[in-house]
Design a protein around this motif. Structure first.
Motif, PDB file in Angstrom:
ATOM      1  N   ASP A  68       0.800  -1.230   0.000  1.00  0.00           N
ATOM      2  CA  ASP A  68       0.000   0.000   0.000  1.00  0.00           C
ATOM      3  C   ASP A  68       0.827   1.271   0.000  1.00  0.00           C
ATOM      4  N   HIS A  69       2.086   1.202   0.393  1.00  0.00           N
ATOM      5  CA  HIS A  69       2.870   2.435   0.309  1.00  0.00           C
ATOM      6  C   HIS A  69       4.027   2.356  -0.687  1.00  0.00           C
ATOM      7  N   ILE A  70       4.032   1.324  -1.488  1.00  0.00           N
ATOM      8  CA  ILE A  70       5.002   1.317  -2.593  1.00  0.00           C
ATOM      9  C   ILE A  70       4.276   1.843  -3.830  1.00  0.00           C
ATOM     10  N   PHE A  85      18.185   0.569   0.443  1.00  0.00           N
ATOM     11  CA  PHE A  85      17.210  -0.400  -0.050  1.00  0.00           C
ATOM     12  C   PHE A  85      17.561  -1.776   0.483  1.00  0.00           C
ATOM     13  N   ASP A  86      16.574  -2.414   1.092  1.00  0.00           N
ATOM     14  CA  ASP A  86      16.766  -3.739   1.675  1.00  0.00           C
ATOM     15  C   ASP A  86      16.242  -4.766   0.671  1.00  0.00           C
ATOM     16  N   LYS A  87      17.181  -5.433   0.022  1.00  0.00           N
ATOM     17  CA  LYS A  87      16.803  -6.343  -1.061  1.00  0.00           C
ATOM     18  C   LYS A  87      16.005  -7.543  -0.537  1.00  0.00           C
ATOM     19  N   ARG A  88      16.340  -7.991   0.664  1.00  0.00           N
ATOM     20  CA  ARG A  88      15.622  -9.170   1.183  1.00  0.00           C
ATOM     21  C   ARG A  88      14.162  -8.834   1.508  1.00  0.00           C
ATOM     22  N   ARG A  89      13.935  -7.620   2.010  1.00  0.00           N
ATOM     23  CA  ARG A  89      12.567  -7.230   2.353  1.00  0.00           C
ATOM     24  C   ARG A  89      11.851  -6.552   1.188  1.00  0.00           C
ATOM     25  N   ASN A  90      12.619  -6.250   0.137  1.00  0.00           N
ATOM     26  CA  ASN A  90      12.086  -5.510  -1.003  1.00  0.00           C
ATOM     27  C   ASN A  90      11.408  -4.217  -0.547  1.00  0.00           C
ATOM     28  N   CYS A  91      12.064  -3.512   0.377  1.00  0.00           N
ATOM     29  CA  CYS A  91      11.529  -2.219   0.806  1.00  0.00           C
ATOM     30  C   CYS A  91      12.690  -1.307   1.215  1.00  0.00           C
ATOM     31  N   VAL A  92      12.367  -0.034   1.366  1.00  0.00           N
ATOM     32  CA  VAL A  92      13.379   0.941   1.751  1.00  0.00           C
ATOM     33  C   VAL A  92      13.432   1.014   3.275  1.00  0.00           C
ATOM     34  N   LYS A 135       0.403  -1.811   7.222  1.00  0.00           N
ATOM     35  CA  LYS A 135       1.467  -2.675   7.724  1.00  0.00           C
ATOM     36  C   LYS A 135       2.807  -2.096   7.286  1.00  0.00           C
ATOM     37  N   VAL A 136       3.692  -1.933   8.249  1.00  0.00           N
ATOM     38  CA  VAL A 136       4.933  -1.196   7.978  1.00  0.00           C
ATOM     39  C   VAL A 136       6.134  -1.945   8.540  1.00  0.00           C
ATOM     40  N   CYS A 137       7.300  -1.494   8.078  1.00  0.00           N
ATOM     41  CA  CYS A 137       8.573  -1.998   8.590  1.00  0.00           C
ATOM     42  C   CYS A 137       9.088  -0.969   9.602  1.00  0.00           C
TER      43      CYS A 137
END
Lengths: 896, 126
Positions: free
Chosen positions: A14-16, A248-255, A396-398
């Motif tokens: 939802d936030h990408i 950028f966290d490649k494993r989580r595919n998020c910033v 849902k967030v990191c």
């Protein structure tokens, strides 16, 4: 060995942003200026040039180093380069040193944080960017702080610093003030820089960093080559703004984002209307820093990596839970700040212990380094965390963290023993761009003021300021974003809170009650005072928590334990931030409006109206000044020094740490010295001279990290097997040698302890003179709030009565048997104040300062820092104090 | 799982495997650039070579390590940033680095050394 996780299942869709959304945003950009530059080769850690950007505005730049080349654009934007000179390298080294060098030349003695000439300087340091050693991607950020009015340094991970350096620059200056929202883009591969308007992007970091990573990466693989510097909306209405540095966290595919948290530099950044600085650099490898001797770096790196692989699970579990591993340790040693630094432990701490976070929240088996090559990997994260409040409720967030300081500041210190609320507050602090530590300490202060009856529910507009209401703790931040509500006052920090409370929140004296024209002063009932609410309440989401069972935690038992103690009437268990809803006030015609200058002489207890440019928010109720007694009461427990909130360690029982905090150049942050175990637990520094030596060596050694672009944690958060056999085990000599090796590997220079300390002492001393130049840096400014020295209330004394009684008997030589608690507090605090005075004398002497804390001329000469601009600052103080040397060899300094 | 299996008891210490490996991958005869290492050990020889256990993979900071379907742990040199965490993570010292090389290296179970071994001490197990 953990299983091999190449992907973490995440739910962040939802936030990408979509490609269409990104294209639409980018189409709105208007390029104000562009600049192309020649690529450079890093030599011995330096590009030998820095990047200068003015985002517009009119201010004097005549004292600054000249631009060697530049381009001017629309709206007064300037992009240019400055030379990094041999003098800079020799005397200032890099990182924090370069930041302070540029900042000094940018500002004047009366420059405020929000003046256009204030400068946000970011520098990674000569060692930053090597990939083989842990913790080598740090940037240091400096600016004039809104909290302190002084030069402030804050260090941060993330990929920006190394990318800036590999793009060709040893530092970045951001000066001026823009009228439009801007983004600065540094393309380190194309060797171009652009300044662009950016009207549509988010301001909150977790969204903005995703948007810009998507926007500037050429493809999916390129996202790892983007790093964004951003802040958030709360930074616009508070003084505690932080800067987020992304990767950028490649494993989580998020910033992910890391924070330059302290000092309010995010507020400066947002005041300039800079939304973000983006760096892109593709091609990081082990030689990117062009080291002189790669073998030294490789060998030191592998030695350290092996230690982490072998020892971390037996020692600190940094890879599992990061710095939060010490939450329960601090509680055990009575060091976990609780209820605004009153206590150092709490029966409910198991609920926020590292073991609960590991079991319930923080993703495991993922290497969480904030730069390549960090085998310590402590930048942990809670994934798929569902928010309960605020603008992103339900999302849902990191969450980056929790760091130990967040558990202390957003947890125990504000009486919140629910791991969910700590993470929620942690998330909102980050994305809204505020410092978790200051937020915790300043909220704790506001809570204690409320619970002492210094203000009431009308003042908070019904916000529940009792210990522990997670909804209310987060609501404070949502109000900072809105720029409306009591949270705006809290967000200005403890020092401003003291002033604002004193100006506004007094009680109307009987002789002035008629001025209210019949309106009730207190419109809602106070539910807290004298109405105990049990603090312990089992959190439903922890019912099946194995870690809590391991601790033997039992809610009923804890409730019984605290019955009748000072902890009993603390703590809310609400399902709302508010416990009342008072109306905003209409103006009362008979009450006069006075200017700010008139406030000083206005009588306490008499209503008035005025304005406050620092905090325009008001609920409309007339203002009333507090009595001098109330003002003095707040001074005792308002945990700030130099305007900065204390970080989250209870320092009451360690004299050395009381000094470590209060003598810190930027304000009480423990990154200069953390001496509690050496002093209090291990008794390794018993005399004043021992403590003074520790308060010389450790601030210098730790300054060194900030000069070079290094993280402190790998130094002593894993202990070499043979460390205990070293002559000075507290210095971790094997790891210090690793640092000397990588320094030599990059620069070719072979360091030893003396040369390292000297390198740091130059910048440390420069910073001391700099704060003097800005109106601080004298003995009076190094004085701590009384609570940092010991128990100031009967509650605090009685909670550790046995300990304090023993100290009265053994250290002071008085028999506590026939003394009242008040008398005991008076005697023990007099003793501790005297101890602190003696400590300051010893430290100043060791550092080469006068009894008033002024750097002596002889010290400047010894350090080869006898620069005319520094001599001119210390000279009048030294002369007034009688410390100006008289010999002919000093004659030239008279006319500098 | 494909991997190189070493029988140290058969090893004569001639070093042919090391030479074959470094020649194949780095075009030079240099045991310091070999992914298999032979060391003297109590009158005999010890052969150090990756058994593809995969313990190094989880810590790779650039996500450059992965296990192929046949079980071989592979390093993507294009993604690797040369941090050497993998070298540290392998506590049996089967992951190597050389200061002349930009990236670390390990056995890829190609079998070239097995062919070069005159003592039949090395073989590929599928």
């Amino acid at each position: 060995m953990p299983e091999n996780v190449l992907k973490v299942e995440t739910e962040y869709s939802d936030h990408i942003p979509s490609r269409e959304e990104i294209a639409a945003m980018k189409a709105k950009h208007r390029v104000l200026a562009t600049y192309s530059y020649e690529p450079s080769t890093i030599e011995r850690g330096y590009n030998s040039r820095s990047l200068y950007i003015s985002v517009g505005g009119d201010y004097d730049t005549s004292e600054q180093d000249p631009l060697t080349s530049s381009a001017k654009g629309d709206n007064g934007v300037v992009i240019g380069e400055k030379a990094v000179t041999d003098l800079m390298k020799d005397k200032f080294t890099g990182g924090k040193g370069f930041d302070l060098y540029h900042l000094w030349k940018s500002v004047k003695e009366d420059t405020h944080w929000n003046a256009p000439e204030n400068n946000v300087v970011i520098s990674p340091g000569p060692l930053a960017g090597i990939t083989q050693y842990a913790g080598t991607g740090k940037s240091i950020v400096c600016s004039i702080s809104p909290l302190t009015g002084l030069p402030f340094d804050s260090n941060v991970g993330g990929f920006f610093g190394p990318f800036l350096k590999f793009s060709g620059f040893d530092a970045l200056e951001l000066q001026g003030k823009s009228d439009e929202e801007l983004i600065i883009f540094i393309d380190g591969n194309a060797h171009t820089i652009s300044v662009e308007t950016a009207p549509d992007e988010s301001i909150d970091s977790h969204i903005l960093c995703e948007q810009l990573t998507e926007m500037y990466a050429e493809n999916e693989a390129d996202k790892m080559n983007i790093s964004v510097v951003a802040s958030g909306r709360a930074a616009e209405h508070s003084y505690i703004g932080c800067l987020n540095f992304s990767f950028f966290d490649k494993r989580r595919n998020c910033v992910r984002i890391k924070q330059a948290g302290r000092g309010g530099i995010g507020a400066v950044f947002r005041h300039k209307k800079i939304k973000a600085v983006v760096a892109r650099y593709r091609g990081v490898h082990g030689d990117s820093n062009n080291p002189v001797n790669k073998k030294l770096i490789n060998d030191a790196g592998v030695r350290f990596h092996k230690q982490m692989a072998q020892l971390d699970t037996k020692q600190n579990n940094m890879r599992k839970i990061g710095t939060a591993n010490i939450i329960e340790v601090m509680d055990r040693y009575d060091l976990l700040p609780t209820h605004n630094f009153q206590y150092g432990a709490h029966p409910e701490t198991p609920k926020i212990s590292s073991k609960v976070y590991i079991e319930k929240y923080v993703t495991q088996n993922v290497p969480d380094g904030c730069w390549y090559g960090c085998s310590m990997s402590c930048a942990k994260a809670a994934d798929n965390f569902e928010l309960r409040t605020g603008a992103y409720k339900g999302s849902k967030v990191c969450v980056d963290g929790p760091e130990y300081e967040n558990a202390g500041g957003l947890g125990s210190n504000v009486g919140c023993f629910d791991p969910h609320w700590i993470l929620e507050a942690n998330f909102y602090c980050d994305t809204y761009g505020v410092d978790t530590i200051s937020h915790g300490t300043m909220t704790a202060f506001a809570q204690e003021c409320y619970q002492r009856g210094l203000y009431n529910l009308d003042d908070t507009e019904g916000l529940d300021m009792r210990w522990g209401n997670g909804y209310a703790l987060n609501e404070l931040m949502h109000q900072m974003v809105a720029g409306d509500g009591f949270g705006v006052i809290v967000g200005k920090g403890v020092r401003q809170q003291k002033r604002i409370f004193a100006e506004r929140f007094g009680k109307v004296a009987p002789e002035y009650e008629h001025m209210l024209e019949g309106q009730a002063w207190q419109s809602v009932e106070e539910p807290i005072i004298d109405k105990p609410i049990p603090t312990a309440h089992f959190n439903k989401h922890l019912v099946d928590c194995e870690a809590l069972k391991d601790f033997g935690y039992d809610d009923e038992k804890v409730l019984n334990e605290i019955k009748g103690t000072s902890l009993e009437n603390a703590g809310a268990n609400n399902d709302s931030a508010f416990i009342a809803h008072p109306k905003r006030w209409e103006k009362i015609p008979g009450i006069p409006t006075i200017s700010r200058e008139e406030i000083a002489d206005w009588p306490a207890g008499k209503p008035y109206y005025s304005d406050d440019p620092v905090c325009p928010y008001t609920n409309g109720r007339p203002w009333v000044k507090m009595t001098p007694e109330q003002v003095a009461e707040m001074e005792e427990f308002g945990m700030e020094n130099k305007g900065l909130e204390y970080s989250e360690y209870l320092m009451k029982e360690s004299l050395a740490q009381q000094g470590g905090y209060a003598l810190c150049n930027k304000g009480p942050q423990h990154d200069e010295a953390w001496l509690i175990f050496m002093d209090m637990v291990n008794n390794q520094i018993p005399t004043f001279e021992d403590k003074a030596e520790a308060l010389h060596y450790f601030p210098m050694f730790r300054t060194w990290f900030g000069l070079l672009g290094l993280c402190k944690l790998p130094w002593n958060d894993v202990t070499p097997v043979n460390n205990k056999n070293e002559a000075e085990p507290h210095k971790f000599p094997e790891h210090v040698q690793n640092y000397f090796d990588i320094y030599e590997g990059v620069t070719g220079f072979k360091h030893n302890e003396a040369s390292m300390v000297r390198q740091s002492e130059r910048v440390y001393t420069f910073q001391r003179v700099f704060i003097l130049r800005m109106g601080s840096g004298m003995r009076e400014h190094d004085m701590p709030p009384t609570r940092s020295l010991g128990p100031i209330s009967a509650r605090e004394y009685l909670s550790r009565e046995e300990r304090y009684d023993e100290q009265l008997l053994e250290k002071i030589g008085v028999n506590p048997a026939d003394m009242s608690t008040e008398k005991k507090i008076e005697v023990i605090m007099d003793y501790r104040k005297d101890q602190f005075r003696q400590l300051v004398d010893a430290v100043y002497k060791r550092r080469g300062w006068t009894p008033n804390g002024i750097v002596k001329l002889e010290k400047l000469i010894e350090l080869e820092m006898d620069l005319p601009e520094l001599v001119r600052i210390v000279r009048p103080h030294l002369k007034a104090e009688g410390y100006w040397p008289s010999g002919t060899e000093f004659a030239k300094y008279d006319s500098m | 799982m494909k991997k190189l299996v070493a029988n140290s008891s058969k090893c004569t210490g001639c070093g042919a495997c090391e030479i074959a490996c470094s020649k194949a991958f780095y075009k030079e005869e240099n045991r310091e650039k070999s992914a298999i290492r032979v060391t003297a050990n109590d009158g005999g020889y010890n052969i150090s070579v990756c058994d593809q256990c995969g313990d190094c993979i989880w810590m790779c900071s650039a996500v450059a390590l992965s296990q192929a379907p046949n079980g071989v742990v592979r390093l993507n040199k294009k993604s690797c940033v040369g941090c050497l965490i993998c070298v540290g993570e392998c506590l049996r010292n089967f992951f190597f680095y050389n200061n002349d090389l930009p990236t670390p290296f390990k056995c890829s179970a190609c079998g070239i050394c097995a062919k070069a071994c005159p003592a039949d001490a090395l073989s590929i197990s599928e």
